[in-house]
Design an enzyme around this catalytic site. Structure first.
Site, short mmCIF file in Angstrom:
data_model
loop_
_atom_site.label_atom_id
_atom_site.label_comp_id
_atom_site.label_asym_id
_atom_site.label_seq_id
_atom_site.Cartn_x
_atom_site.Cartn_y
_atom_site.Cartn_z
N ASN A 211 0.84 -1.20 0.00
CA ASN A 211 0.00 0.00 0.00
C ASN A 211 0.87 1.25 0.00
O ASN A 211 2.11 1.14 -0.08
CB ASN A 211 -0.95 -0.03 1.21
CG ASN A 211 -0.17 -0.09 2.51
OD1 ASN A 211 0.56 0.84 2.84
ND2 ASN A 211 -0.27 -1.20 3.22
N ASP A 280 -4.52 -6.41 5.19
CA ASP A 280 -5.56 -7.23 5.82
C ASP A 280 -5.60 -8.62 5.19
O ASP A 280 -6.05 -9.57 5.81
CB ASP A 280 -6.93 -6.56 5.67
CG ASP A 280 -7.06 -5.39 6.63
OD1 ASP A 280 -6.69 -5.57 7.81
OD2 ASP A 280 -7.50 -4.31 6.21
N LYS A 290 8.43 -17.41 -10.51
CA LYS A 290 7.66 -16.32 -11.12
C LYS A 290 6.45 -16.89 -11.89
O LYS A 290 6.63 -17.80 -12.71
CB LYS A 290 8.58 -15.54 -12.07
CG LYS A 290 7.94 -14.34 -12.68
CD LYS A 290 8.90 -13.64 -13.61
CE LYS A 290 8.16 -12.56 -14.37
NZ LYS A 290 8.92 -12.08 -15.51
N PHE A 324 -4.66 3.15 14.83
CA PHE A 324 -5.06 4.14 13.83
C PHE A 324 -6.27 3.60 13.07
O PHE A 324 -6.54 2.40 13.10
CB PHE A 324 -3.91 4.40 12.85
CG PHE A 324 -3.00 5.52 13.28
CD1 PHE A 324 -2.20 5.39 14.40
CD2 PHE A 324 -2.95 6.71 12.56
CE1 PHE A 324 -1.36 6.42 14.80
CE2 PHE A 324 -2.11 7.75 12.95
CZ PHE A 324 -1.31 7.60 14.06
N LYS A 338 -14.46 0.78 15.41
CA LYS A 338 -13.16 0.14 15.70
C LYS A 338 -12.86 0.21 17.19
O LYS A 338 -12.37 -0.75 17.78
CB LYS A 338 -12.05 0.84 14.91
CG LYS A 338 -11.81 0.19 13.57
CD LYS A 338 -10.66 0.76 12.79
CE LYS A 338 -10.65 0.10 11.41
NZ LYS A 338 -10.37 0.94 10.30
N LYS A 342 -12.29 -3.30 19.19
CA LYS A 342 -10.91 -3.69 19.52
C LYS A 342 -10.56 -3.24 20.93
O LYS A 342 -10.95 -2.15 21.35
CB LYS A 342 -9.95 -3.06 18.51
CG LYS A 342 -10.15 -3.64 17.10
CD LYS A 342 -9.27 -2.95 16.08
CE LYS A 342 -9.67 -3.36 14.69
NZ LYS A 342 -8.81 -4.36 14.09
O1 PMT Z 1 2.99 6.06 6.57
P1 PMT Z 1 2.44 7.39 6.08
O2 PMT Z 1 2.67 7.61 4.61
O3 PMT Z 1 2.92 8.53 6.95
O4 PMT Z 1 0.85 7.34 6.23
C1 PMT Z 1 0.25 7.34 7.49
C2 PMT Z 1 -0.91 6.34 7.56
C3 PMT Z 1 -2.03 6.77 6.62
C4 PMT Z 1 -0.42 4.92 7.19
C5 PMT Z 1 -1.40 6.36 9.06
O5 PMT Z 1 -1.81 7.65 9.40
C6 PMT Z 1 -2.53 5.37 9.27
O6 PMT Z 1 -3.69 5.64 9.07
N1 PMT Z 1 -2.17 4.12 9.70
C7 PMT Z 1 -3.12 3.00 9.81
C8 PMT Z 1 -3.35 2.38 8.46
C9 PMT Z 1 -4.29 1.19 8.52
O7 PMT Z 1 -3.91 0.10 8.18
O8 PMT Z 1 -5.48 1.46 9.02
P2 PMT Z 1 -6.68 0.36 9.19
O9 PMT Z 1 -7.88 1.16 9.47
O10 PMT Z 1 -6.69 -0.57 8.04
O11 PMT Z 1 -6.20 -0.47 10.46
C10 PMT Z 1 -6.64 -0.16 11.79
C11 PMT Z 1 -5.55 -0.42 12.79
O12 PMT Z 1 -5.30 -1.84 12.84
C12 PMT Z 1 -4.22 0.23 12.51
O13 PMT Z 1 -3.66 0.66 13.74
C13 PMT Z 1 -3.38 -0.88 11.90
O14 PMT Z 1 -1.98 -0.71 12.20
C14 PMT Z 1 -3.94 -2.10 12.62
N2 PMT Z 1 -3.90 -3.36 11.83
C15 PMT Z 1 -4.51 -3.45 10.62
C16 PMT Z 1 -4.51 -4.67 9.95
C17 PMT Z 1 -3.90 -5.79 10.55
N3 PMT Z 1 -3.87 -6.96 9.93
N4 PMT Z 1 -3.32 -5.66 11.76
C18 PMT Z 1 -3.33 -4.49 12.41
O15 PMT Z 1 -2.82 -4.39 13.53
#
Ligand code: PMT
Length: 413
Positions: A211, A280, A290, A324, A338, A342
């Protein structure tokens, strides 16, 4: 307190005169050091009149003052020792490159190497120069060494282009100067675990799913925590950034790697902040070779990755866990959901479609959704400022929970 104000050769050099005046007004003793390029944009006399001090324009004294003497030749050492802070504003792409490389070919670059005082730089340049990989790499190296960078503002630039590159406002520069001279040490007893960057989920030896995360948000969190006295473990997916020198750095690639690294370093952590953009889903199988072009349609079978945030929250104990939420619509609804689903104390939600927010920019626009019901929208701030706000909120939650715990114990007694 004494500040050396380094002025380099850009159109914004004229703004340094007002900055010098504002610093004087705040009772700083200001010594101005101009590069040769700065002299093309503004005269030393302007700064001399404002500061009441001699302006340094060269390594060996002013040429018109006659042959260099020993005193002027070692003046950079004297200045280096007497200043409390070196501020370079505006800082051109050229000076950033020199500082990053350790080149010392004039007074200002030599002063940078010779001083043990903290350094704040406020870059200003054309947007393409600012965004160039070389400039960003140099900034990364400087940040990793503890230099505080006041990111430029966006707007109309003197070159006629629009974008990031305009010297930050005087207020932002002064705030960075004050914060650097009076650092808060309110995270001194904390061990902070930060996740940053993207994850890469391999399809075959040459292709992967990933991503747009640059890692900037997570690295800013690590820098802010270090500046406030914390021990920091930074678990990061692949990025182009240089990790802060004082952080324990753990490089990972996939969600699975990140999950393992977080679990390994979780025990001593008192605060966990998960800014990483974790995949995810990952390919259900990785091809050992490949995948060849052939069939007109290919289907990629995906399986879920571990939810690291939820797993971490399950082993929460007394630590504060921050997640986040990267959203593209109905930010508050998704963030609240969320927070409910969580076991975390705070969700920092950002709408990644907003200008100046989310992926791969220096700023972010976030909202807080806290376990105790508090909600707050923040304005657009640099990622470093957002990071400090997050730690302020974490400390507020810590003290709220502590008080609630104390009341519960008193009730039982
Ligand atoms: O890195 P930059 O370019 O500075 O950009 C910043 C950012 C946009 C990446 C950052 O501000 C941000 O939003 N980070 C979270 C991105 C994300 O994956 O969000 P989500 O809504 O999909 O996930 C929710 C939370 O679960 C996040 O804290 C993530 O780290 C966590 N997660 C998600 C998927 C997973 N399999 N395990 C996790 O722990």
């Amino acid at each position: 307190m004494r500040i050396a104000l380094g002025v380099t050769g850009g159109v914004a050099a004229y703004k340094a005169a007002e900055l010098a005046r504002r610093l004087q007004q705040e009772s700083f003793e200001v010594e101005v050091v101009m590069t040769r390029g700065a002299g093309e944009f503004i005269r030393p006399l302007t700064f001399a009149a404002i500061t009441g001090n001699k302006v340094i324009t060269g390594m060996f004294g002013a040429p018109e003052a006659g042959p260099a003497n020993v005193e002027s030749a070692i003046e950079h050492i004297a200045v280096a020792q007497r200043i409390d802070l070196l501020l370079i504003a505006p800082a051109t792409a050229d000076i950033l490159a020199k500082l990053a490389a350790g080149i010392a070919d004039d007074f200002l670059t030599t002063l940078y190497l010779a001083t043990k005082a903290p350094v704040v730089i406020a870059p200003a340049m054309n947007v393409n120069m600012w965004e160039h990989a070389a400039t960003q790499e140099n900034l990364g190296r400087l940040r990793a060494r503890g230099v505080r960078v006041v990111d430029p503002d966006e707007g109309y630039l003197a070159c006629g282009m629009t974008g990031a590159g305009r010297l930050a406002g005087h207020e932002s520069i002064l705030a960075a100067v004050r914060a650097t001279l009076n650092p808060r040490r309110d995270l001194e007893d904390e061990t902070v675990l930060v996740t940053a960057g993207p994850t890469c989920e391999d399809i075959d030896p040459v292709r992967f799913l990933t991503n747009r995360s640059s890692g900037r948000m997570g690295y800013a969190l690590a820098e802010a925590a270090l500046a406030r006295g914390a021990s920091v473990v930074l678990v990061s997916g692949p990025t182009a950034l240089t990790p802060p020198a004082r952080a324990q750095f753990v490089a990972v690639r996939s969600a699975e790697d990140m999950s393992r690294a977080v679990h390994k370093h979780l025990d001593p952590a008192t605060i966990v902040v998960m800014a990483a953009a974790v995949a995810d889903y990952r390919p259900a199988m990785q091809h050992p070779h490949k995948v060849k072009r052939g069939t007109p349609h290919q289907t990629l079978d995906l399986e879920m990755t571990p939810d690291i945030l939820t797993e971490t929250g399950r082993h929460k104990k007394n630590r504060i866990v921050v997640g986040f939420a990267a959203e593209t619509e109905r930010l508050a609804d998704h963030a609240r959901r969320k927070l409910k689903a969580k076991p975390v104390d705070l969700i920092v939600a950002n709408d990644v479609t907003k200008r100046g927010a989310g992926f791969d920019v220096d700023t972010n626009v976030v909202s807080f959704f806290a376990r105790d019901g508090a909600e707050r929208d923040l304005p657009r701030l640099t990622k470093r400022e957002v990071a400090d706000q997050i730690f302020d909120e974490v400390l507020r939650l810590k003290s709220t929970f502590k008080k609630a715990h104390g009341r519960a114990n008193a009730g039982q007694a």
